[in-house]
Design a protein around this motif. Structure first.
Motif, PDB file in Angstrom:
ATOM      1  N   UNK A 154       0.777  -1.235   0.000  1.00  0.00           N
ATOM      2  CA  UNK A 154       0.000   0.000   0.000  1.00  0.00           C
ATOM      3  C   UNK A 154       0.805   1.280   0.000  1.00  0.00           C
ATOM      4  N   UNK A 155       2.012   1.180   0.557  1.00  0.00           N
ATOM      5  CA  UNK A 155       2.850   2.372   0.542  1.00  0.00           C
ATOM      6  C   UNK A 155       3.531   2.409  -0.817  1.00  0.00           C
ATOM      7  N   UNK A 156       3.619   3.586  -1.410  1.00  0.00           N
ATOM      8  CA  UNK A 156       4.303   3.646  -2.697  1.00  0.00           C
ATOM      9  C   UNK A 156       5.801   3.579  -2.464  1.00  0.00           C
ATOM     10  N   UNK A 157       6.522   3.170  -3.510  1.00  0.00           N
ATOM     11  CA  UNK A 157       7.976   3.122  -3.420  1.00  0.00           C
ATOM     12  C   UNK A 157       8.529   4.501  -3.126  1.00  0.00           C
ATOM     13  N   UNK A 158       7.855   5.500  -3.694  1.00  0.00           N
ATOM     14  CA  UNK A 158       8.307   6.875  -3.494  1.00  0.00           C
ATOM     15  C   UNK A 158       8.271   7.237  -2.007  1.00  0.00           C
ATOM     16  N   UNK A 159       7.140   6.931  -1.359  1.00  0.00           N
ATOM     17  CA  UNK A 159       7.027   7.236   0.071  1.00  0.00           C
ATOM     18  C   UNK A 159       8.119   6.526   0.857  1.00  0.00           C
ATOM     19  N   UNK A 160       8.326   5.262   0.539  1.00  0.00           N
ATOM     20  CA  UNK A 160       9.324   4.495   1.273  1.00  0.00           C
ATOM     21  C   UNK A 160      10.723   5.072   1.065  1.00  0.00           C
ATOM     22  N   UNK A 161      10.983   5.585  -0.151  1.00  0.00           N
ATOM     23  CA  UNK A 161      12.284   6.217  -0.400  1.00  0.00           C
ATOM     24  C   UNK A 161      12.409   7.513   0.387  1.00  0.00           C
ATOM     25  N   UNK A 162      11.335   8.292   0.352  1.00  0.00           N
ATOM     26  CA  UNK A 162      11.363   9.565   1.070  1.00  0.00           C
ATOM     27  C   UNK A 162      11.525   9.332   2.568  1.00  0.00           C
ATOM     28  N   UNK A 163      10.890   8.272   3.065  1.00  0.00           N
ATOM     29  CA  UNK A 163      11.007   7.971   4.487  1.00  0.00           C
ATOM     30  C   UNK A 163      12.342   7.319   4.810  1.00  0.00           C
ATOM     31  N   UNK A 164      13.187   7.160   3.754  1.00  0.00           N
ATOM     32  CA  UNK A 164      14.519   6.634   3.951  1.00  0.00           C
ATOM     33  C   UNK A 164      14.503   5.190   4.432  1.00  0.00           C
ATOM     34  N   UNK A 165      13.542   4.424   3.949  1.00  0.00           N
ATOM     35  CA  UNK A 165      13.442   3.029   4.375  1.00  0.00           C
ATOM     36  C   UNK A 165      13.869   2.052   3.288  1.00  0.00           C
ATOM     37  N   UNK A 166      13.918   2.501   2.011  1.00  0.00           N
ATOM     38  CA  UNK A 166      14.458   1.638   0.958  1.00  0.00           C
ATOM     39  C   UNK A 166      15.419   2.455   0.095  1.00  0.00           C
ATOM     40  N   UNK A 167      16.270   1.753  -0.650  1.00  0.00           N
ATOM     41  CA  UNK A 167      17.230   2.434  -1.507  1.00  0.00           C
ATOM     42  C   UNK A 167      16.728   2.516  -2.930  1.00  0.00           C
ATOM     43  N   UNK A 168      16.171   1.402  -3.397  1.00  0.00           N
ATOM     44  CA  UNK A 168      15.771   1.294  -4.794  1.00  0.00           C
ATOM     45  C   UNK A 168      14.340   0.795  -4.824  1.00  0.00           C
ATOM     46  N   UNK A 169      13.548   1.298  -5.778  1.00  0.00           N
ATOM     47  CA  UNK A 169      12.180   0.818  -5.894  1.00  0.00           C
ATOM     48  C   UNK A 169      11.960   0.218  -7.267  1.00  0.00           C
ATOM     49  N   UNK A 170      11.195  -0.870  -7.322  1.00  0.00           N
ATOM     50  CA  UNK A 170      10.772  -1.413  -8.611  1.00  0.00           C
ATOM     51  C   UNK A 170       9.257  -1.331  -8.611  1.00  0.00           C
ATOM     52  N   UNK A 171       8.744  -0.189  -9.017  1.00  0.00           N
ATOM     53  CA  UNK A 171       7.310   0.068  -8.887  1.00  0.00           C
ATOM     54  C   UNK A 171       6.775   0.796 -10.116  1.00  0.00           C
ATOM     55  N   UNK A 172       5.555   1.305  -9.985  1.00  0.00           N
ATOM     56  CA  UNK A 172       4.907   1.980 -11.116  1.00  0.00           C
ATOM     57  C   UNK A 172       5.696   3.187 -11.598  1.00  0.00           C
ATOM     58  N   UNK A 173       5.676   3.381 -12.903  1.00  0.00           N
ATOM     59  CA  UNK A 173       6.426   4.492 -13.496  1.00  0.00           C
ATOM     60  C   UNK A 173       5.871   5.850 -13.079  1.00  0.00           C
ATOM     61  N   UNK A 174       4.560   5.915 -12.862  1.00  0.00           N
ATOM     62  CA  UNK A 174       3.981   7.224 -12.540  1.00  0.00           C
ATOM     63  C   UNK A 174       4.493   7.761 -11.216  1.00  0.00           C
ATOM     64  N   UNK A 175       5.012   6.871 -10.352  1.00  0.00           N
ATOM     65  CA  UNK A 175       5.558   7.345  -9.077  1.00  0.00           C
ATOM     66  C   UNK A 175       6.734   8.283  -9.314  1.00  0.00           C
ATOM     67  N   UNK A 176       7.522   7.987 -10.339  1.00  0.00           N
ATOM     68  CA  UNK A 176       8.672   8.839 -10.631  1.00  0.00           C
ATOM     69  C   UNK A 176       8.193  10.228 -11.032  1.00  0.00           C
TER      70      UNK A 176
END
Ligand SMILES: Nc1ncnc2c1ncn2[C@@H]1O[C@H](COP(=O)(O)OP(=O)(O)OP(=O)(O)O)[C@@H](O)[C@H]1O
Ligand SMILES: Nc1ncnc2c1ncn2[C@@H]1O[C@H](COP(=O)(O)OP(=O)(O)OP(=O)(O)O)[C@@H](O)[C@H]1O
Ligand SMILES: [Mg+2]
Ligand SMILES: [Mg+2]
Lengths: 273, 254, 251, 314, 273
Positions: free
Chosen positions: D45-67
Motif C-alpha cells: 500500500x505504501x508507494x515506493x516513493x514514500x518508502x524512499x522519502x522515508x529513507x526506508x528503501x534504496x531502490x524501488x521497482x514500482x509503477x512508473x507514474x511514481x517517478x
C-alpha cells in the motif's frame, strides 16, 4: 508499655459536625448527620454506642476511623490529630465489607498482606482468629457461600487479626444467633482484657450494650448528638455471675430504655405537630 | 478525591491543545512534506477545501452513513446483547461467531460486501453497522452475565419477566459494560465508514483521505483525519457524560 | 440464572458450528460463484493444502509472535492510560480528547508516520497492532475503574491501604475485572485485525501476506482458508481469556 | 565477466509478488548470486516513493507514474531500468459490453479520481469518442480486487485490472470478458520502472549497473523459455494458476513486455507520454521532460558488457 | 374468602434436602445445608425460625420462596406443588437486596411495576408502606445514602407493598435498634392480624422469636434439621400487657435457650473428639 501515655485519651473528638449532600449538585439539599460531638475515650475503655436507626452511629465510627472527614471538628488518637486511617484502629463493618473475590482466609489475611507480613506468620495469625470465630471448616469458602452470620464473623476475625489497639465495631454481632453471640462476646471480653484494647462498639441490643460496656454512649435521633453517657459500674469479669440479675444492670438498662423511648415520643410529637 | 478539581475543565484542555498542536507543528516541519504536514499547512489546505465546498460535501456524506449506521448498531446491538447475556444458550452458541467476525479484517471481506450490498450507501451502512453492533452487543452480553446474583434473585422473587429483569436489574448493572461497548462501537463505526469510503466507492471523508494519499498530499489527508478525529472525540465525550448521568446513584465513592 | 456447565456449552457450540457449516455450503453451492463465496468444502481443501505445504504454519508463527508482543504492549499501555483517565480529572481533560481522536483515526492515515518513525520492520508492525488493540482495553479500563465499589474501598483504606495506586491494585482493578476482561476480549479480536493490517499495509508478511497474495490471484477459497486461522486465532484468544476470567471469578 | 557485489547492501521495495513481476524476484536472486546482500520489501500500500522519502528503501521497482509524481514534487528520483516495459493493464467488462462504445450510458470503476488508472481510462474513453462523466459515469472504487468484484456484481460495466489478475479471474470462471489490453489500446506508455534517488545512483554505479544488467538478463531469460518461466512462477508466486500463467506468458510476449534492447526496456518517449497524460489529467501541475529522469546509461553499459544475451547468468 | 381452603396448609414442606457444591467442578465437595425437612404451616400462622448461625435458615426460606430448588423433596403452597416464585409469597432479604440504582420509592414500587400496576396507585401504595417504616423523609434517597437499619426497613416496605398472603422474612429487624424494632414488631403484628397473613420469620433474637410466634421452629446446627417446634400459647394482642413478664414467655424462652445451648455443647464435644 503504654504507661507513659496512660493519661492521654485513646480517642478524643472535638466538635465533630458532618453533613451529607443528597446529590452531586453543589447546591443540593444537605442532611445533618452529626452535630457537635465531643467525646473522650480512655485508653483501655470499652465504650458502647446505642441510638435510634439512622442517628449517625456508623457515621461517627467512620469519622473516628478517618474514613470520612468531618465538616468541622477534629479527631485525635492518643493525643495526635488524625486525618488518615491508621494501623492503630481496626474496623468491623456493619455491612461486613468482605471482598467477594477472596476466600475467608484471604479476606482475613488482607490487612496483614497490606503490611507485608511474611505469608507464613500472616497465615497463622489469620487461622488463629478464624478458629476463634468458629469458621475453621470454611477457610477456603468464598463469602457468597457463607450465611449472613458467618460473613459477619469473618469481618470480625479480620479486624482482630490486625492486632490494632483500638477496635471500632459496627454492630459486629448483629447477624449472629444468641448463643454464638454470647460466645463471641466472651471471646471479645477476654481479648479486650488480655490485650488492653480500647473498644468502640455499636449495638442496638440494650443487653449487649450494658453487658459489655465501661460506659454507654446514648445518641439522639438525627441530627446526631450525644444525648448522654452512662457509666456502667458492674464488677468484671461479667460472665462469671448472673450479671443480668445484678441490680446495677437493670438500672442502667432501664434508664437507657426510658431515654430511647422518650426520644421516640419526642420525635413522634414533632412529626404530628 | 481528584474529582473535586473542577476549574481546570477549561484551562487544562486548552493548555494541552497548545502543547499538542505545537508539538505537531514541530514534528510536521521536520518530516518530508510528501509524508506528513504540520498544522499550519493543514489549516491552509482546510481553507481551500472549504472554499471549494469539497470538504462540506464529503463530511455530509460521511456523517449520514456514520450516524445512521451507528444509531442502528446501538438500537440493535444493546437488545441483542441483552438477549445473548440473559439467554445463555443463545449467547454461548453465537458469541464465537461474533468474536470471529470481529477479529476478521474488514478490508478482506470488502469484495464479499460488494456482491451482497453493492458499492454505494447500503454497503457503507453495513460496514458501519455490523462491526459496531458486534462490539456493542458482546460487551452488553458480558455485562448482563455479570449481573449481581442477589439482585437477580430479588427480581425473581417478585416474578419479574425477562423484559422486566432486563430493564430493572440487568441493564442498570451492565451500564459500565454497555458504555464501554458503545465507545468501542463508535470507534468501529467511524473506522468502518472510512474503510467503506476508501475501498468501495470513493466518496466522503474517506475519499478525501484516499485522494490525499494517491496524490501524495498529506495535508489533504490530514484535513479529513482531523474532522474524523474531532467527530470521534465528540461522540466519546458525549458517552462519558451519558455514563456519569446514569451512574449518579453512586455518589462520591472515595 | 443457573450457570450452564461447560459440557453443555461445548455441545451447543458444536451443534452451532455444524449448522453454520452446512448453511454455508448450501448457500455457496446455490450461489455458484467461487470468486465471491467458495463452498466450505473448497475452503477446507485449500486449508489442507496450506497446512501440508507448511506455508500456513510458517505464516502463523510470524503472525502470532507479532500479535502476542502487540497485545502485551497494548494491554500495558491501555491499562496505564485508562487508569490515569479514570482516576484523575486532570489526566482526563488533558489526554482523553487525543486518545479518542487517535483511536478513531484510520490506521492507514497513520501508516506513513509509522513508516517514518518505526519503519516496516517488527517495531513498526507492533505499533500498528497496538494502535488497533489498545482502544478496547483503554476504554474498558476507564469505564471499570471509574466505577468504584465504595464500601470495599473503605475497607481497604481502614486496613492501611493508602493512596490511589495501592487502592487501584488492591480493590479497584479486582472489582473492575469483569469489565476489563470484556475489553480484553474485544482487544484480542482487534489485535488480530491490527496484525493483519500491519502485514498487508506496511509490509507483506505472515497471515496477512497470505490473504493479500491469494486475494490478488483471485483464489478466494485460499483467501478464506487463510482468514479462517485468523478467526480461529481470535476465538482461541477469547476462549483463553474467558478461562482466565473464570478462574478469577468467585462464583 | 560478472559483478562482484560482495559487501554491498541494498534494500529494494517491490510490489507484492505476482505473476507480473516474477522478473523482479529473479533479478534479486541474480544480484544475490553476485554477492549482494539484498533485502526485498513487498510494499502493498505504501508507494515506493514514500518508502524512499522515508529513507526506508534504496531502490524501488514500482509503477512508473511514481517517478513523475516525485519529480513534480521535487523528489529527484531517476529510472534506470524497468521490470515491465509495456502497459500491464487489461480492460475488463461485463457481458454484453463488447467495445468501448458499448459503455455509453453505463458506468466504469477506476481507482481514486487523481489515480493513474482513472486518467488512463478517461483517455481511452475520449479516444473512443465518449465524454467521461457525461456519456459514461466514472465511479472511483478503492482497490483492484474491489473493482473486479464491482464488475462481477454488476455494479459497473467495466474496469481496469492487471493483466495477470484478469487471466486469473478468467480461470476462476468470472462472468466478465476482455475489452482489450491497454498496451494495444494506448500503445507506447511506460509501465513499471526501477528507480532510485539521483545521488544514490551516482554513489553506487557498480550496483546500479549490475541491476541494469540483471534486468536485461532476466528479460532474455523470460523470452527464451516459456517452460522455465511458468515453472519458476509456479514455484514462487502464491496461488498462481498454471493455465493463467501460461496465458499470461503468451500475452506478455505478444505485447513485448520484456524486451532486451536498452532503448525498448526503458522507453523515454513512453515516459514522456505518461508525463503528458498526467499533466493533462491534472495529476501534476507543470510539464516535465522525461529525458531529465530517465537514464539509459546503465542499461547501455550493461548491454555493452554482454548483458541481455543469457551469458551473464551463473 | 379463604374459608374454603382453610384446612389446606399455607405451606407444606416434604422431605426437603439441599446440598451446595463448593466449586463449579462436578466432583466438588458438597455441603449438606438441609437434611430432610418436613414442615406444615397453617394459614394465618406466625412461625418464627431460630437456630445457630449457618444452620440453613436462609436456605430454607429461599426454598420456600422457590428461589432455589431442593435436591429432594417438594414445596407446596396452599396444596399445590410450586417450583417457581409466586405472587402469593413475598420475601424480605437478610442482606436487604436493594437495587443501588433505584431510590427508596422506586425500590418499593418495584414489585408493583413488575405487575404493571398503574403508576399512580403503585406510588400511593409504596408511599403508604414507606411511611409505615418511618422513612418518608428519605423517599428520594439512594440506598447508599441510608444507614443499615434504614435500608433494612426499605426491604420490609417493599415486601409489604406487594400485599402477598405469605410473608417470608429473613431477620428483617436484625439491623434495627431496639425501639424502632418494637415499633416495627407492633406494626407487623397489626398487619398480620388485620390482613390474615401467613408469616415465616427468621430471627436470632430469642425474645423476638417468642414474642411474635404462634409456633417457634428450632433448627439444629448443620446439616440443618428441625430440632423441635414449640407452640407459644400466650394471649394476643401481646403488646397490650407485659408479655415478657408472663410465665409462659419465660418458659418457652428458657426452653429454647437450653436447647440452643445443648446444641452448642454437642458441637463442641464433637469438635474436640
Ligand atoms: N453517603 C451518604 N450520603 C447521604 N446521606 C448519608 C450518607 N451516609 C449516611 N447518610 C445519612 O446520615 C444519617 C446517619 O447514618 P448512619 O449510617 O450513621 O446511621 P446509623 O446510626 O449507623 O444507623 P443504623 O443503626 O441504622 O445503622 C442517615 O440519615 C443517613 O441517611
Ligand atoms: N451458594 C452457596 N454455596 C455454598 N454453600 C452455601 C451457599 N449458600 C449457603 N451455603 C451454606 O449453607 C449453610 C446454610 O446457610 P444459610 O445461609 O442457610 O444459614 P443461616 O441459617 O441463614 O445462617 P445465618 O443465621 O448466619 O444467616 C452454610 O453452611 C453455608 O455455608
Ligand atoms: Mg449503622
Ligand atoms: Mg441467614
Amino acid at each position: 508499655m503504654k504507661d507513659a501515655t496512660v493519661d492521654v485519651p485513646a480517642i478524643e473528638l472535638r466538635g465533630i459536625r458532618k453533613t451529607f449532600a443528597l446529590s452531586d449538585d453543589e447546591n443540593a439539599q444537605r442532611v445533618l448527620a452529626l452535630d457537635g460531638i465531643d467525646l473522650s475515650i480512655r485508653q483501655g475503655e470499652f465504650l458502647t454506642i446505642i441510638g435510634p436507626s439512622g442517628c449517625g452511629k456508623t457515621t461517627l465510627l467512620r469519622i473516628i476511623a478517618s474514613l470520612i472527614l468531618p465538616d468541622d471538628g477534629e479527631v485525635m488518637v492518643e493525643g495526635e490529630t488524625v486525618r488518615e486511617p491508621g494501623l492503630k484502629r481496626a474496623m468491623v463493618f456493619q455491612t461486613f465489607g468482605l471482598f467477594p473475590w477472596k476466600t475467608v482466609i484471604d479476606n482475613v489475611m488482607f490487612p496483614l498482606q497490606v503490611r507485608n507480613e511474611p505469608a507464613e506468620t500472616a497465615r497463622e495469625t489469620a487461622m488463629h482468629h478464624i478458629r476463634q470465630v468458629g469458621l475453621d471448616r470454611f477457610v477456603d469458602a468464598y463469602p457468597h457461600q457463607l450465611s449472613g452470620g458467618m460473613q459477619q464473623r469473618v469481618g470480625l476475625a479480620r479486624a482482630l487479626s490486625t492486632g490494632a489497639d483500638i477496635l471500632l465495631m459496627d454492630e459486629p454481632f448483629g447477624a449472629i444467633d444468641a448463643q454464638t453471640r454470647e460466645l463471641m462476646q466472651e471471646e471479645l471480653m477476654r481479648i479486650w482484657q488480655e490485650e488492653q484494647k480500647t473498644v468502640v462498639f455499636i449495638t442496638h441490643d440494650l443487653d449487649e450494650a450494658v453487658l459489655l460496656a465501661d460506659r454507654v454512649l446514648l445518641m439522639s435521633r438525627g441530627p446526631g448528638r450525644v444525648r448522654e453517657t452512662i457509666p456502667v459500674e458492674l464488677p468484671r469479669p461479667r460472665f462469671d455471675y448472673d450479671v443480668r440479675g445484678h441490680e446495677g444492670f437493670a438500672k442502667v438498662r432501664g434508664h437507657l430504655w426510658q431515654a430511647l423511648r422518650n426520644d421516640l415520643v419526642e420525635q413522634r410529637a414533632e412529626e404530628t405537630s | 478525591m481528584l474529582a473535586t478539581i473542577s476549574k481546570p475543565r477549561v484551562l487544562l484542555p486548552l493548555l494541552s491543545l497548545v502543547v499538542v498542536v505545537g508539538g505537531w507543528e514541530l514534528v510536521g516541519r521536520s518530516i518530508n512534506p510528501l509524508l506528513f504536514a504540520p498544522p499550519s499547512v493543514v489549516a491552509q489546505q482546510f481553507a481551500e477545501l472549504l472554499a471549494t465546498g469539497e470538504l462540506q460535501r464529503a463530511a455530509t456524506i460521511t456523517v449520514q452513513a456514520l450516524f445512521l449506521g451507528y444509531a442502528l448498531a446501538v438500537v440493535a446491538g444493546i437488545p441483542f446483547g441483552i438477549v445473548m447475556g440473559a439467554w445463555e444458550r443463545f449467547g454461548d452458541i453465537l458469541q464465537p461467531y461474533l468474536y470471529a467476525i470481529f477479529s476478521t479484517p474488514r478490508v478482506v471481506v470488502v469484495p464479499l460486501i460488494i456482491v451482497w450490498f453493492g458499492i454505494g450507501f447500503e454497503a457503507r451502512l453495513f460496514l458501519v453497522f455490523f462491526w459496531s453492533a458486534i462490539a456493542i452487543s458482546v460487551n452488553t452480553a458480558q455485562g448482563v452475565r455479570h449481573a449481581r446474583p442477589d439482585l437477580v434473585e430479588v427480581a425473581r422473587s417478585y416474578r419479574a419477566n425477562r423484559v422486566q429483569m432486563a430493564r430493572h436489574v440487568l441493564i442498570p448493572g451492565a451500564i459500565p459494560f454497555v458504555v464501554a461497548g458503545l465507545r468501542i462501537g463508535a470507534e468501529r463505526a467511524i473506522v468502518g465508514v472510512i474503510i467503506g469510503e476508501m475501498f468501495l466507492q470513493i466518496v466522503g471523508l474517506g475519499g478525501v483521505i484516499q485522494k490525499g494519499s494517491e496524490e501524495l498530499l498529506p495535508a489533504k489527508m490530514l484535513c479529513a483525519v482531523v474532522i474524523i478525529a474531532t467527530l470521534g472525540t465528540i461522540i466519546v465525550t458525549l458517552l462519558d457524560t451519558f455514563e456519569k448521568r446514569f451512574q449518579n446513584w453512586k455518589g462520591d465513592a472515595a | 440464572m443457573s450457570a450452564r456447565s461447560r459440557k453443555d456449552v461445548r455441545r451447543d457450540q458444536l451443534i452451532g458450528v455444524a449448522v453454520f457449516l452446512v448453511l454455508w455450503e448450501v448457500t455457496a453451492r446455490a450461489l455458484d460463484n467461487p470468486l465471491t463465496m467458495p463452498p466450505i468444502s473448497a475452503i477446507l481443501a485449500a486449508l489442507l493444502d496450506l497446512i501440508l505445504s507448511g506455508e500456513l504454519f510458517l505464516a502463523l508463527g510470524q503472525s502470532i509472535f507479532l500479535l502476542i508482543v502487540g497485545l502485551i504492549a497494548a494491554t500495558v499501555i491501555g491499562f496505564v492510560f485508562g487508569a490515569l483517565i479514570a482516576r484523575s480529572q486532570t489526566a482526563y481533560w488533558m489526554l482523553n480528547p487525543y486518545f479518542s481522536a487517535l483511536f478513531v483515526t484510520p490506521t492507514i492515515a497513520l501508516v506513513p508516520l509509522v513508516l517514518v518513525w518505526f519503519g516496516f520492520g517488527f517495531p513498526g508492525r507492533v505499533i500498528v497492532v497496538v494502535l488497533a488493540a489498545v482502544v478496547p482495553i483503554l476504554f474498558s479500563v476507564a469505564s471499570g475503574l471509574r466505577d468504584a465499589p465504595g464500601d470495599l474501598i473503605d475497607v481497604a483504606r481502614s486496613f492501611g491501604v493508602k493512596g490511589e495506586i495501592p487502592l487501584l491494585f488492591t480493590v479497584r482493578i479486582r472489582a473492575a475485572l469483569p469489565v476489563l476482561m470484556a475489553g480484553l476480549r474485544l482487544a484480542a479480536g482487534r489485535g488480530v485485525v491490527g496484525m493483519a493490517v500491519a502485514e498487508t499495509y506496511l509490509r507483506l508478511g505472515g497471515i496477512g501476506g497470505l490473504i493479500k497474495s491469494y486475494g490478488a490471484m483471485f483464489q478466494t477459497d485460499y483467501v478464506f482458508a487463510s482468514i479462517l486461522p485468523l478467526s480461529l486465532l481470535g476465538i482461541g484468544l477469547v476462549t483463553l481469556i474467558a478461562r482466565v476470567e473464570r478462574r478469577l471469578h468467585w462464583t | 565477466q560478472t559483478f562482484d557485489l560482495s559487501g554491498t547492501e541494498v534494500t529494494i521495495g517491490t510490489a507484492q509478488a505476482q505473476v507480473l513481476n516474477v522478473g523482479t524476484l529473479r533479478m534479486i536472486e541474480m544480484l544475490e548470486s553476485w554477492g549482494a546482500d539484498v533485502t526485498r520489501v513487498e510494499l502493498p500500500n505504501i508507494s515506493g516513493l514514500e518508502a524512499i522519502v522515508a529513507d526506508r528503501i534504496d531502490v524501488a521497482a514500482r509503477s512508473s507514474d511514481e517517478i513523475i509524481s516525485g519529480q513534480s514534487r521535487d523528489v529527484d528520483v531517476v529510472a534506470f531500468g524497468a521490470p515491465i516495459s509495456t502497459m500491464h493493464y487489461a480492460v475488463v467488462s461485463s457481458e454484453g459490453v463488447a467495445s468501448m462504445e458499448d459503455l455509453e450510458g453505463g458506468a466504469i470503476a477506476t481507482s481514486g479520481p487523481g489515480g493513474f488508472n482513472g486518467m488512463l481510462f478517461r483517455y481511452m474513453l475520449r479516444q473512443a469518442g465518449l465524454e467521461p462523466e457525461v456519456d459514461v459515469q466514472v465511479v472511483p472504487v478503492g482497490g483492484s480486487s474491489e473493482r473486479a468484484a464491482a464488475v462481477m456484481a454488476g455494479q459497473v460495466q467495466a474496469t481496469i485490472v492487471y493483466i495477470d489478475n484478469w487471466l486469473a479471474m478468467k480461470e476462476q470462471g468470472a462472468n466478465t470478458q476482455l475489452l482489450g489490453y491497454v498496451a494495444d489500446l494506448v500503445p507506447g506508455l511506460s509501465s513499471r520502472a526501477i528507480y532510485a534517488p539521483r545521488e544514490y545512483i551516482e554513489a553506487n554505479e557498480e550496483l546500479v549497473t549490475a541491476i541494469a544488467c540483471a534486468n536485461l538478463e532476466i528479460n532474455h531469460w523470460i523470452n527464451s523459455s516459456k517452460e522455465d518461466f511458468v515453472s519458476y512462477t509456479m514455484d514462487n508466486v502464491r496461488g498462481a494458476n498454471e493455465a493463467a500463467v501460461s496465458a499470461f506468458y503468451d500475452v506478455a510476449v505478444e505485447i513485448e513486455m520484456f524486451p532486451t534492447d536498452p532503448q525498448a526496456v526503458l522507453n523515454t518517449s513512453g515516459y514522456q507520454a505518461l508525463a503528458d497524460l498526467m499533466h493533462d489529467g491534472g495529476a501534476i501541475e507543470e510539464e516535465l521532460d522525461a529525458a531529465n529522469f530517465v537514464t539509459h546509461t546503465y542499461l547501455e553499459e550493461a548491454a555493452g558488457m554482454g548483458c541481455g544475451t543469457g551469458e551473464m547468468a551463473s
